[in-house]
Design an enzyme around this catalytic site. Structure first.
Site, PDB file in Angstrom:
ATOM      1  N   ASP A   1     -11.686  -9.414   4.118  1.00  0.00           N
ATOM      2  CA  ASP A   1     -12.949  -9.627   3.662  1.00  0.00           C
ATOM      3  C   ASP A   1     -13.760 -10.943   3.450  1.00  0.00           C
ATOM      4  O   ASP A   1     -14.608 -11.143   3.657  1.00  0.00           O
ATOM      5  CB  ASP A   1     -13.015  -8.914   2.193  1.00  0.00           C
ATOM      6  CG  ASP A   1     -13.289  -7.509   1.916  1.00  0.00           C
ATOM      7  OD1 ASP A   1     -13.085  -6.905   2.877  1.00  0.00           O
ATOM      8  OD2 ASP A   1     -13.863  -7.229   0.964  1.00  0.00           O
TER       9      ASP A   1
ATOM     10  N   ASP B   1      -5.950  -7.236   4.126  1.00  0.00           N
ATOM     11  CA  ASP B   1      -7.086  -6.696   3.327  1.00  0.00           C
ATOM     12  C   ASP B   1      -7.947  -7.818   2.839  1.00  0.00           C
ATOM     13  O   ASP B   1      -9.190  -7.714   3.024  1.00  0.00           O
ATOM     14  CB  ASP B   1      -6.627  -5.751   2.382  1.00  0.00           C
ATOM     15  CG  ASP B   1      -7.680  -5.061   1.667  1.00  0.00           C
ATOM     16  OD1 ASP B   1      -8.735  -4.629   2.284  1.00  0.00           O
ATOM     17  OD2 ASP B   1      -7.732  -5.161   0.331  1.00  0.00           O
TER      18      ASP B   1
ATOM     19  N   ASP C   1      -2.226 -18.392   0.783  1.00  0.00           N
ATOM     20  CA  ASP C   1      -3.400 -19.076  -0.148  1.00  0.00           C
ATOM     21  C   ASP C   1      -3.809 -20.253   0.888  1.00  0.00           C
ATOM     22  O   ASP C   1      -5.094 -20.400   0.773  1.00  0.00           O
ATOM     23  CB  ASP C   1      -2.537 -19.815  -1.488  1.00  0.00           C
ATOM     24  CG  ASP C   1      -1.362 -20.552  -1.282  1.00  0.00           C
ATOM     25  OD1 ASP C   1      -0.808 -20.441  -0.206  1.00  0.00           O
ATOM     26  OD2 ASP C   1      -0.844 -21.074  -1.985  1.00  0.00           O
TER      27      ASP C   1
ATOM     28  N   LYS D   1       3.721 -15.278   2.844  1.00  0.00           N
ATOM     29  CA  LYS D   1       3.984 -16.134   1.296  1.00  0.00           C
ATOM     30  C   LYS D   1       5.661 -16.422   1.211  1.00  0.00           C
ATOM     31  O   LYS D   1       6.314 -15.933   0.154  1.00  0.00           O
ATOM     32  CB  LYS D   1       3.629 -15.334   0.005  1.00  0.00           C
ATOM     33  CG  LYS D   1       3.497 -16.055  -1.117  1.00  0.00           C
ATOM     34  CD  LYS D   1       2.293 -17.083  -1.137  1.00  0.00           C
ATOM     35  CE  LYS D   1       2.499 -17.964  -2.693  1.00  0.00           C
ATOM     36  NZ  LYS D   1       1.540 -19.093  -2.428  1.00  0.00           N
TER      37      LYS D   1
ATOM     38  N   TYR E   1       0.682  -1.169   0.155  1.00  0.00           N
ATOM     39  CA  TYR E   1      -0.169   0.069  -0.032  1.00  0.00           C
ATOM     40  C   TYR E   1       0.741   1.235   0.032  1.00  0.00           C
ATOM     41  O   TYR E   1       0.326   2.297  -0.505  1.00  0.00           O
ATOM     42  CB  TYR E   1      -0.889  -0.164   1.245  1.00  0.00           C
ATOM     43  CG  TYR E   1      -2.112  -0.811   1.121  1.00  0.00           C
ATOM     44  CD1 TYR E   1      -2.061  -2.103   0.676  1.00  0.00           C
ATOM     45  CD2 TYR E   1      -3.451  -0.067   1.395  1.00  0.00           C
ATOM     46  CE1 TYR E   1      -3.419  -2.720   0.373  1.00  0.00           C
ATOM     47  CE2 TYR E   1      -4.543  -0.546   1.372  1.00  0.00           C
ATOM     48  CZ  TYR E   1      -4.611  -2.099   0.960  1.00  0.00           C
ATOM     49  OH  TYR E   1      -5.768  -2.956   0.625  1.00  0.00           O
TER      50      TYR E   1
HETATM   51  C1  IPM Z   1     -10.239  -1.842   4.042  1.00  0.00           C
HETATM   52  C2  IPM Z   1     -10.577  -1.097   2.589  1.00  0.00           C
HETATM   53  C3  IPM Z   1      -9.687  -0.227   2.212  1.00  0.00           C
HETATM   54  C4  IPM Z   1      -8.246  -1.029   2.085  1.00  0.00           C
HETATM   55  C5  IPM Z   1      -9.889   0.667   0.889  1.00  0.00           C
HETATM   56  C6  IPM Z   1     -11.128   1.294   0.800  1.00  0.00           C
HETATM   57  C7  IPM Z   1      -8.684   1.389   0.394  1.00  0.00           C
HETATM   58  O1  IPM Z   1     -10.830  -2.042   1.788  1.00  0.00           O
HETATM   59  O2  IPM Z   1     -10.090  -0.795   4.867  1.00  0.00           O
HETATM   60  O3  IPM Z   1     -10.256  -2.846   4.135  1.00  0.00           O
HETATM   61  O4  IPM Z   1      -7.784  -1.478   1.210  1.00  0.00           O
HETATM   62  O5  IPM Z   1      -7.369  -0.797   3.225  1.00  0.00           O
HETATM   63 MG    MG Z   2     -10.677  -4.143   2.675  1.00  0.00          MG
END
Ligand code: IPM
Ligand code: MG
Length: 349
Positions: A245, A241, A217, A185, A138
């Site tokens: 999710d 990240d 993975d 990884k 990032y």
């Molecule tokens: C998160 C989000 C952010 C990230 C985006 C919106 C930039 O997905 O906080 O997980 O990738 O960190």
């Molecule tokens: Mg995210």
């Protein structure tokens, strides 16, 4: 009185944050000064900048920050550095030095059946993902080249960056089931082999905590295969990240996943989901991740453990009574809008 900087941001951020603020005000009346600031697309429209200097200064001065979400299609065509994500969210994380993003994944009893995974897979889930938040891909050098046309991002970590997040993971594990799984990884990436070395080394200071390593993975697979094996997962920014999710679906919906970004001094609290422009402004958004983020704020920034637990219990009670946000509604469920669900949680306190 401690001051909380409130940054609703864009999209559903503007709907869920007021509900979270109202819940905190109900459980801890007159304990905080609240001040609202512009961030993201809303700030671009009003001032030309996604992170106005006034907002950054207020966040640096405040005792805690409560953030909704940033971004939306109308700002996606701006130059990358001026978009809400790269121009506001990342600088905010970097300037406040919020190196640890903590995303606890638990499954509400009432929602065991709401996950897309089988109930017996998710019912015992109680894990925390500790995501490094101010380094890695990032923030590494990035750019474009010509002839041949190319683009690159750099995955780089310093020893100190790895050590402080791994250390925090060990400290958290001590308060839990004493197991840290460091995800990398290392079969491919040099930065991962280095990460693993430092994790091992730091682990020597925590002989009472079990340290294991897993390739990312495989971790993705294990999170849907047998998620109850995890206690604390610690990993670099981008792996974290993606895995968070994925892990959010264990709890039924990303609309349930709160987060705290910490550095040992200050915290920024935000739901893990985005601004959801497709449902924004329609009273459809699930305010529970924002409300649970505010509960984390009470606990981790202000030591108000009892008040924090009251909010968590109220959320559990509302769900147990059969009330559902739209993203978790099944056939026959009693669905409430954003405002109504916020009010229901306040009633249940
Ligand atoms: C998160 C989000 C952010 C990230 C985006 C919106 C930039 O997905 O906080 O997980 O990738 O960190
Ligand atoms: Mg995210």
């Amino acid at each position: 009185m401690p001051e909380i900087a409130v940054l609703p941001g864009d999209g559903i951020g503007r709907e869920i944050i007021p509900e979270a603020v109202a819940v905190v005000q109900a459980v801890a009346p007159d304990k905080f000064t609240w001040r609202e600031y512009l961030v993201g697309g809303a700030a671009i429209d009003a001032t030309g900048s996604p992170l106005p200097p006034e907002t950054l200064a207020a966040c640096l001065a405040a005792d805690a920050v409560l953030l909704g979400a940033v971004g939306g299609p109308q700002w996606d065509t701006l130059p990358p550095a001026r978009r809400p994500e790269l121009g506001a969210l990342l600088p905010l994380r970097k300037q406040l030095e919020l190196y640890a993003n903590i995303r606890p994944v638990r499954v509400q009893k009432a929602l065991v059946g709401a996950s897309t995974l089988k109930a017996e897979v998710v019912e015992k889930v109680d894990l925390v993902v500790m995501r490094e938040l101010t380094g890695g891909l990032y923030f590494g050098e990035k750019g474009r080249r010509t002839a041949p046309r190319a683009a690159y991002d750099t995955l780089i970590y310093t020893e100190d960056e790895i050590r402080r997040i791994v250390r925090l993971a060990f400290l958290w594990a001590r308060e839990r089931r004493r197991r840290v799984c460091s995800v990398d990884k290392a079969n491919i990436l040099e930065s991962s082999r280095f990460w693993r070395e430092i994790a091992e080394d730091e682990g020597r200071n925590f002989p009472d905590v079990e340290l294991t390593h897993m390739y990312v993975d495989n971790a993705a697979m294990q999170l849907v295969r047998r998620p109850e094996q995890f206690d604390v997962i610690v990993t670099e920014n981008m792996f974290g990240d993606i895995l968070t999710d994925l892990a959010s679906m264990l709890s039924g919906s990303i609309g349930m996943l709160p987060s705290a970004s910490l550095n040992g001094k200050k915290g920024l609290y935000e739901p893990a989901h985005g601004s959801a422009p497709d449902i924004a402004g329609r009273n459809l958004a699930n305010p529970l991740a924002a409300i649970l983020s505010a509960a984390m704020m009470l606990k981790y920034s202000f030591d108000l453990t009892a008040e924090s637990a009251r909010i968590e219990k109220a959320v559990a009670d509302v769900l147990a009574a059969g009330w559902r946000p739209a993203d978790l509604a099944g056939p026959g469920d009693r669905v409430l809008g954003t405002r109504e669900l916020g009010a229901k949680v306040r009633e249940a306190l």
